[in-house]
Enzyme design. Sequence first.
Site, PDB file in Angstrom:
ATOM      1  N   ARG A 129       0.815  -1.229   0.000  1.00 25.62           N
ATOM      2  CA  ARG A 129       0.000   0.000   0.000  1.00 25.62           C
ATOM      3  C   ARG A 129       0.842   1.271   0.000  1.00 25.62           C
ATOM      4  NH1 ARG A 129      -2.862  -2.752   3.961  1.00 25.62           N
ATOM      5  NH2 ARG A 129      -4.514  -4.000   3.074  1.00 25.62           N
ATOM      6  N   LYS A 151       3.039  11.347 -11.434  1.00 27.62           N
ATOM      7  CA  LYS A 151       2.226  10.365 -12.168  1.00 27.62           C
ATOM      8  C   LYS A 151       3.033   9.084 -12.318  1.00 27.62           C
ATOM      9  CE  LYS A 151      -0.772  13.400 -14.855  1.00 27.62           C
ATOM     10  NZ  LYS A 151      -1.123  13.909 -16.197  1.00 27.62           N
ATOM     11  N   LYS A 234       7.083  22.889 -14.189  1.00 26.26           N
ATOM     12  CA  LYS A 234       6.196  21.749 -13.915  1.00 26.26           C
ATOM     13  C   LYS A 234       5.815  21.680 -12.432  1.00 26.26           C
ATOM     14  CE  LYS A 234       5.017  17.031 -14.567  1.00 26.26           C
ATOM     15  NZ  LYS A 234       5.118  15.816 -15.336  1.00 26.26           N
ATOM     16  N   GLU A 244      -4.900  17.158 -11.421  1.00 24.24           N
ATOM     17  CA  GLU A 244      -5.327  17.561 -12.771  1.00 24.24           C
ATOM     18  C   GLU A 244      -6.820  17.862 -12.867  1.00 24.24           C
ATOM     19  OE1 GLU A 244      -3.048  15.628 -15.890  1.00 24.24           O
ATOM     20  OE2 GLU A 244      -4.736  15.844 -17.255  1.00 24.24           O
ATOM     21  N   ARG A 248      -3.194  21.703 -14.355  1.00 20.72           N
ATOM     22  CA  ARG A 248      -2.214  20.677 -14.748  1.00 20.72           C
ATOM     23  C   ARG A 248      -2.427  20.208 -16.182  1.00 20.72           C
ATOM     24  NH1 ARG A 248       0.433  15.688 -11.343  1.00 20.72           N
ATOM     25  NH2 ARG A 248       1.820  15.053 -13.013  1.00 20.72           N
ATOM     26  N   ASN A 252      -0.424  19.116 -20.957  1.00 18.40           N
ATOM     27  CA  ASN A 252      -0.728  18.188 -22.044  1.00 18.40           C
ATOM     28  C   ASN A 252      -0.721  18.874 -23.408  1.00 18.40           C
ATOM     29  OD1 ASN A 252      -1.082  16.135 -20.146  1.00 18.40           O
ATOM     30  ND2 ASN A 252      -3.217  16.730 -19.820  1.00 18.40           N
ATOM     31  N   HIS A 255      -0.327  16.935 -26.564  1.00 21.51           N
ATOM     32  CA  HIS A 255      -0.460  15.512 -26.234  1.00 21.51           C
ATOM     33  C   HIS A 255      -1.764  14.903 -26.745  1.00 21.51           C
ATOM     34  CE1 HIS A 255       3.052  16.367 -23.893  1.00 21.51           C
ATOM     35  NE2 HIS A 255       3.101  15.164 -23.355  1.00 21.51           N
ATOM     36  N   HIS A 259      -0.699  11.815 -28.551  1.00 23.65           N
ATOM     37  CA  HIS A 259      -1.037  10.462 -28.081  1.00 23.65           C
ATOM     38  C   HIS A 259      -1.814   9.699 -29.140  1.00 23.65           C
ATOM     39  CE1 HIS A 259      -0.596  11.321 -23.474  1.00 23.65           C
ATOM     40  NE2 HIS A 259       0.532  10.943 -24.035  1.00 23.65           N
ATOM     41  N   HIS A 272       7.679   8.886 -27.960  1.00 21.46           N
ATOM     42  CA  HIS A 272       6.754   9.833 -27.328  1.00 21.46           C
ATOM     43  C   HIS A 272       7.050  11.281 -27.762  1.00 21.46           C
ATOM     44  CE1 HIS A 272       4.028  11.346 -24.278  1.00 21.46           C
ATOM     45  NE2 HIS A 272       4.987  12.137 -23.812  1.00 21.46           N
TER      46      HIS A 272
HETATM   47  P1  NAD Z   1      12.390   5.302 -22.029  1.00 22.79           P
HETATM   48  O1  NAD Z   1      12.353   5.202 -20.584  1.00 22.79           O
HETATM   49  O2  NAD Z   1      11.884   4.163 -22.834  1.00 22.79           O
HETATM   50  O3  NAD Z   1      13.878   5.638 -22.488  1.00 22.79           O
HETATM   51  C1  NAD Z   1      14.155   5.787 -23.866  1.00 22.79           C
HETATM   52  C2  NAD Z   1      15.254   4.816 -24.321  1.00 22.79           C
HETATM   53  O4  NAD Z   1      16.494   5.274 -23.805  1.00 22.79           O
HETATM   54  C3  NAD Z   1      15.088   3.398 -23.805  1.00 22.79           C
HETATM   55  O5  NAD Z   1      15.526   2.513 -24.812  1.00 22.79           O
HETATM   56  C4  NAD Z   1      16.044   3.337 -22.629  1.00 22.79           C
HETATM   57  O6  NAD Z   1      16.518   2.024 -22.429  1.00 22.79           O
HETATM   58  C5  NAD Z   1      17.149   4.236 -23.074  1.00 22.79           C
HETATM   59  N1  NAD Z   1      17.895   4.945 -22.035  1.00 22.79           N
HETATM   60  C6  NAD Z   1      17.417   5.548 -20.912  1.00 22.79           C
HETATM   61  N2  NAD Z   1      18.374   6.245 -20.315  1.00 22.79           N
HETATM   62  C7  NAD Z   1      19.495   6.060 -21.042  1.00 22.79           C
HETATM   63  C8  NAD Z   1      20.818   6.547 -20.937  1.00 22.79           C
HETATM   64  N3  NAD Z   1      21.169   7.410 -19.992  1.00 22.79           N
HETATM   65  N4  NAD Z   1      21.733   6.136 -21.855  1.00 22.79           N
HETATM   66  C9  NAD Z   1      21.372   5.288 -22.867  1.00 22.79           C
HETATM   67  N5  NAD Z   1      20.125   4.839 -23.039  1.00 22.79           N
HETATM   68  C10 NAD Z   1      19.205   5.219 -22.137  1.00 22.79           C
HETATM   69  O7  NAD Z   1      11.572   6.581 -22.548  1.00 22.79           O
HETATM   70  P2  NAD Z   1      11.430   8.087 -22.059  1.00 22.79           P
HETATM   71  O8  NAD Z   1      11.327   8.877 -23.289  1.00 22.79           O
HETATM   72  O9  NAD Z   1      12.416   8.450 -21.032  1.00 22.79           O
HETATM   73  O10 NAD Z   1      10.007   8.063 -21.339  1.00 22.79           O
HETATM   74  C11 NAD Z   1       8.839   7.706 -22.029  1.00 22.79           C
HETATM   75  C12 NAD Z   1       7.862   7.147 -21.035  1.00 22.79           C
HETATM   76  O11 NAD Z   1       7.599   8.153 -20.060  1.00 22.79           O
HETATM   77  C13 NAD Z   1       6.534   6.757 -21.619  1.00 22.79           C
HETATM   78  O12 NAD Z   1       6.130   5.540 -21.067  1.00 22.79           O
HETATM   79  C14 NAD Z   1       5.587   7.860 -21.176  1.00 22.79           C
HETATM   80  O13 NAD Z   1       4.260   7.410 -21.026  1.00 22.79           O
HETATM   81  C15 NAD Z   1       6.186   8.233 -19.865  1.00 22.79           C
HETATM   82  N6  NAD Z   1       5.907   9.611 -19.425  1.00 22.79           N
HETATM   83  C16 NAD Z   1       5.454   9.776 -18.167  1.00 22.79           C
HETATM   84  C17 NAD Z   1       5.201  11.045 -17.694  1.00 22.79           C
HETATM   85  C18 NAD Z   1       4.756  11.247 -16.275  1.00 22.79           C
HETATM   86  O14 NAD Z   1       4.377  12.354 -15.917  1.00 22.79           O
HETATM   87  N7  NAD Z   1       4.815  10.219 -15.449  1.00 22.79           N
HETATM   88  C19 NAD Z   1       5.420  12.170 -18.517  1.00 22.79           C
HETATM   89  C20 NAD Z   1       5.898  11.959 -19.799  1.00 22.79           C
HETATM   90  C21 NAD Z   1       6.137  10.662 -20.257  1.00 22.79           C
HETATM   91  N1  GLY Z   2       3.181  14.868 -18.310  1.00 24.71           N
HETATM   92  C1  GLY Z   2       2.057  15.618 -17.921  1.00 24.71           C
HETATM   93  C2  GLY Z   2       1.804  15.609 -16.462  1.00 24.71           C
HETATM   94  O1  GLY Z   2       2.611  15.159 -15.683  1.00 24.71           O
HETATM   95  O2  GLY Z   2       0.778  16.072 -16.050  1.00 24.71           O
END
Ligand code: NAD
Ligand code: GLY
Length: 368
Positions: A129, A151, A234, A244, A248, A252, A255, A259, A272
């Site tokens: 939890r 998030k 942010k 949100e 917030r 987006n 997005h 998306h 992304h």
């Molecule tokens: P990711 O985590 O897949 O990383 C991108 C690629 O880079 C992957 O292949 C990873 O293995 C590689 N990588 C990571 N760090 C590295 C490094 N230092 N050196 C070499 N390779 C490295 O993708 P991302 O773009 O970081 O994140 C996308 C994800 O984030 C999506 O799932 C999206 O939904 C999520 N997201 C979440 C929020 C949120 O608010 N929580 C906001 C935006 C995106």
């Molecule tokens: N990535 C948008 C949010 O965190 O609200």
Amino acid sequence: MTSPDEHGAHHLVWGEIGDAHFPVLIGPSQIDRLGQLWDERLEGAAALLISDAAVAAYAGRARDVLVSRGIRVVDVVVPSGEGSKTLAELERICRIAAQNGIRRADAVVAVGGGVVGDLAGFVAASYQRGIRLVHLPTTLLAMVDSAVGGKTGVDLPEAKNYVGAIWQPEFVVMDTDSLATLPARELSCGFAEVIKYGLLNSYEMFAHVEAWPAPLDPAADGFVALIRDCVVHKLNVVGQDERETGLRASLNLGHTVGHGIEAAAGYGRYHHGEAISLGLLAALRVAHETIGAALEWRDRTLQILARHGLPTQLASDVSTAAILEAMQRDKKASASSFNMVFVQEPGAVLLRQDPPRDVVIAAIEELR
Ligand code: NAD
Ligand code: GLY
């Protein structure tokens, strides 16, 4: 909320979100401060260190820092990529945690990009939890966006980010040295979010981002401050609207269509940030047609995106109908409408429901 520390190149920003009050360190060599922060905020806790296969060396450095202070570390490595954001992976990790005696007083350490951050964050939010969480983001996108704001979650086969929770960290360490191994394509993807912040924040920030040279170099002067500016924006927004209910949603920008493109093209084809690049252009066109925003902002944004190797044209085989259908399925959409964020000019943002469908369709078609 922000102060440069004694070394100037590093920055310390404080997140104040609901009851959470946590430091975010940004700069080179910040991993060295992990142990000190652990002692200050998590003394006695064991670490469930969740990392991505691509950042094994960097995760090893984090482990060494913790182990050298006598902290017990349980390692979990997940495969790189969106495919790891599943309920099955969540179960696998929680079972490893249980088998290794991870307890409520312990903490999850997320080392990786947004995929690891979202998945590990949801492990922290749900295991027993809820246990404590530390983010060590290693992509530009994770630094400027996903590692702050709380998030967390995983995908379902039906839709992305459909199961999750809001869970704030104890602290965040953004070591910009970790970006040295990040492929150029991923750096650019993160920069799409930086451009988004420029549009959301102010004309000054937009112009600063516009002037940023290509190719991106994470070791360049000012890069740490640029990340800080995005993080401050942010945290400021999320601090006012964690769940949100209004403000917030401005984060987006780009997005809604982005998306839709990501889903319609099949996840992985457009990363992304690449889908957001196209989504920003569509959003700026819709803002022109509906609220009279000057086309200058779309034109200038397109130039920035193109300079950093981000897509400004959509592949012809990704149908507009499929994009619209995916937009409708997005969890931010209501039963019969979708929301969009409009920028009148940099820093002047409006949230609107249900922009005219024909205008949205034309904005997507313009990307062909
Ligand atoms: P990711 O985590 O897949 O990383 C991108 C690629 O880079 C992957 O292949 C990873 O293995 C590689 N990588 C990571 N760090 C590295 C490094 N230092 N050196 C070499 N390779 C490295 O993708 P991302 O773009 O970081 O994140 C996308 C994800 O984030 C999506 O799932 C999206 O939904 C999520 N997201 C979440 C929020 C949120 O608010 N929580 C906001 C935006 C995106
Ligand atoms: N990535 C948008 C949010 O965190 O609200």
